[in-house]
Design an enzyme around this catalytic site. Structure first.
Site, short mmCIF file in Angstrom:
data_model
loop_
_atom_site.label_atom_id
_atom_site.label_comp_id
_atom_site.label_asym_id
_atom_site.label_seq_id
_atom_site.Cartn_x
_atom_site.Cartn_y
_atom_site.Cartn_z
N TYR A 77 10.79 -2.15 -9.26
CA TYR A 77 9.48 -2.09 -9.89
C TYR A 77 8.47 -1.16 -9.21
CZ TYR A 77 4.72 -3.39 -11.11
OH TYR A 77 3.40 -3.34 -11.47
N CYS B 224 0.80 -1.21 0.00
CA CYS B 224 0.00 0.00 0.00
C CYS B 224 0.83 1.26 0.00
CB CYS B 224 -0.88 0.00 1.23
SG CYS B 224 -1.79 -1.52 1.44
P1 AMP Z 1 4.44 -11.49 -15.40
O1 AMP Z 1 3.67 -11.12 -16.59
O2 AMP Z 1 3.62 -12.27 -14.41
O3 AMP Z 1 5.74 -12.17 -15.68
O4 AMP Z 1 4.78 -10.14 -14.63
C1 AMP Z 1 5.84 -9.34 -15.05
C2 AMP Z 1 5.33 -7.99 -15.40
O5 AMP Z 1 4.52 -7.45 -14.37
C3 AMP Z 1 6.48 -7.04 -15.60
O6 AMP Z 1 6.17 -6.22 -16.73
C4 AMP Z 1 6.51 -6.22 -14.33
O7 AMP Z 1 6.79 -4.86 -14.62
C5 AMP Z 1 5.15 -6.36 -13.73
N1 AMP Z 1 5.18 -6.68 -12.31
C6 AMP Z 1 6.18 -7.17 -11.58
N2 AMP Z 1 5.82 -7.34 -10.30
C7 AMP Z 1 4.56 -6.94 -10.18
C8 AMP Z 1 3.63 -6.84 -9.10
N3 AMP Z 1 3.96 -7.21 -7.84
N4 AMP Z 1 2.40 -6.35 -9.37
C9 AMP Z 1 2.06 -5.99 -10.61
N5 AMP Z 1 2.90 -6.05 -11.66
C10 AMP Z 1 4.13 -6.52 -11.46
#
Ligand code: AMP
Length: 485
Positions: free
Chosen positions: A255, A11
């Site tokens: 990130y 948050c």
């Molecule tokens: P994925 O598609 O599951 O491999 O997630 C990777 C993508 O989601 C990357 O483009 C990251 O920038 C983004 N990402 C990484 N961690 C998170 C998170 N905790 N919540 C939302 N998006 C994320």
């Protein structure tokens, strides 16, 4: 209960105390600045010197508050919160700030982080007669603090509660019209302090202070309590716990945080550009075009492209994927099918930058692998000759129990795959991640001061069923004297 379970709270928090002005608007603006930290619910609690006022609602900041709501939030001191969505959707009972009146006064609490001993504490407090309305950490902290306030002053009560809660927390708290900020003894989640023309502000990220035209003073230190004067004239600092090492979350830098925020003395944008440069140093590859995954990969790609350009002046940096800015973060989608759809909805390739070329695609992280798989596919469809993937973080192999909604171990594509297997799974021509040492270097922290649980599987906190990466002592007290400032 498994200690990692329960709703994690990922948050944004804020608190302000002003001389002679309503706090509601500045709080509302800061929540806007922290919107990326949570889109599930938004809330503000203020105090006018006589009583507490609160408004908490599901949804984005802009939808959660109307002009009348802000009008009703009387008082020149207050706290605010934005809450990140959890897997499986919306849970209204966990919206924050949590507020309640006790014999010891009115309390409001906003929490970013995740405790690992909520179950224990809740059982204990329930057996002492405390009734709970939600299953979140925040209410447990509030009840514990209320109890301690019955027989100690504010500073001692906070210290006692800090000694009992274990895990990660950055809190803004209101006790009557006093606004406090507290950061856990290992400083896992960020919290900083800023000065306004007519008061002081505490916020998860310095971008919120900028929004209020304030000056960042510094990060709240691990184990520190900061108490703002209710009239906005100053603040007091108490270093209540001091540990040898910190456990700052590296993923904030990679990130989660805004690139324009300064966290633990580092501008996030610069850290990400350095990470991009390090990525080139460790695994640079010949390419026609370097392309970010917007928006998360942008600073990495610009650092990478700069470094690549120093070697080969013909390398082009191009935005080859256009983003629909009205689609929220992919993780809001609860099912895999919806997540895949969301990526397609969110990003569309620009054919001319891709066609017939070797593309190096840069992102900050691979979690489930959904984004990378889809984008490699999209770029090939758009005519890319080769697609090389470079990732500005190490492989994410284990879940986060400290407050970032990362997915379960089974969902993590790298949890049980080698890099070569992940490459094959996402369909790229080559794949490289960044080493942990390069990450520590780029964000200017020693490895020992970082929480690396999600990339090593060993945690700096005592999580049931998981390894630790250090001697876990219950925090060592260093006394409650005001720290020099
Ligand atoms: P994925 O598609 O599951 O491999 O997630 C990777 C993508 O989601 C990357 O483009 C990251 O920038 C983004 N990402 C990484 N961690 C998170 C998170 N905790 N919540 C939302 N998006 C994320």
């Amino acid at each position: 209960m498994h200690h990692g379970e329960g709703p994690t709270e990922k948050c944004g928090v804020v608190g302000v105390a002003l001389a002679d002005r309503e706090a509601a608007r500045p709080l509302y603006y800061s929540l806007y600045a922290l919107q990326h930290r949570g889109q599930d619910s938004a809330g503000i609690v203020t105090h006018d010197g006589f009583q507490q006022h609160g408004h908490v609602e599901m949804g984005l900041v802009g939808d959660a508050f109307g002009p009348e709501d802000l009008e009703d939030l009387k008082g020149s001191a207050g706290i605010g919160h934005v809450r990140y969505p959890t897997e499986g959707g919306v849970n209204a009972s966990c919206a924050q700030p949590f507020s309640v009146s006790f014999k010891s006064g009115a309390l409001g609490l906003a929490h970013n982080g995740n405790l690992v001993n909520t179950g224990e504490l809740r059982d204990e407090l329930e057996s002492l007669g405390h009734a709970f309305t939600s299953d979140g950490d925040t209410e447990v902290i509030a009840h514990d603090l209320a109890r301690n306030l019955l027989d100690s002053d504010l500073i001692r009560a906070v210290k006692r509660t800090m000694g009992r809660i274990h895990g990660s927390y950055a809190l803004t708290v209101m006790h009557d019209d006093a606004v406090l900020g507290v950061r856990d003894p290992r400083g896992n989640r960020p919290l900083c302090l800023g000065e306004l023309e007519d008061g002081y502000v505490l916020a998860s990220e310095s971008a919120a202070i900028d929004t209020l035209d304030g000056e960042l003073i510094r990060d709240v230190r691990p184990g520190e309590l900061v108490v703002l004067e209710s009239d906005g004239s100053g603040y007091d600092s108490y270093r209540l716990f001091e540990e040898e090492t910190s456990a700052h979350c590296f993923f904030e830098h990679v990130y989660f945080a805004r690139p324009d925020s300064v966290i633990d003395d580092r501008l996030v944008y610069e850290a990400r550009r350095n990470l991009g440069r390090a990525l080139w140093d460790e695994s640079g590859i010949d390419t026609d075009v370097v392309m970010p995954v917007p928006d998360s990969g942008r600073a990495f790609a610009s650092g990478y492209a700069d470094a690549a350009g120093e070697v080969d002046a013909d390398v082009e940096f191009a935005e080859g994927l256009m983003k629909n800015r009205y689609v929220g973060r992919t993780f809001i989608m609860p099912t895999q099918d919806e997540r895949e759809r969301a990526v397609r909805l969110k990003l569309n390739p620009i054919r001319s930058t891709v066609e017939g070329r070797t593309v190096t695609l840069i992102d900050d992280s691979i979690v489930r692998g959904t984004t990378s798989t889809q984008l490699v596919d999209l770029l090939r469809d758009a005519g890319a000759e080769e697609v090389h993937l470079r990732i500005g973080a190490p492989p994410i192999v284990a879940p986060c129990y400290m407050g970032i909604d990362m997915a379960t171990r089974e969902e993590l594509v790298a949890a049980d795959r080698s890099t070569e297997e992940v490459r094959a799974a996402v369909g790229a021509d080559s794949l490289s991640y960044l080493s942990i040492d390069a990450v520590a270097d780029a964000i200017g922290q020693s490895r020992a001061d970082l929480c690396l649980g999600c990339v090593t599987g060993a945690y700096p906190f005592d999580v049931d069923g998981e390894e630790t990466d250090r001697e876990i002592d219950r925090p060592v007290t260093s006394g409650g004297e005001p720290a020099d400032d």
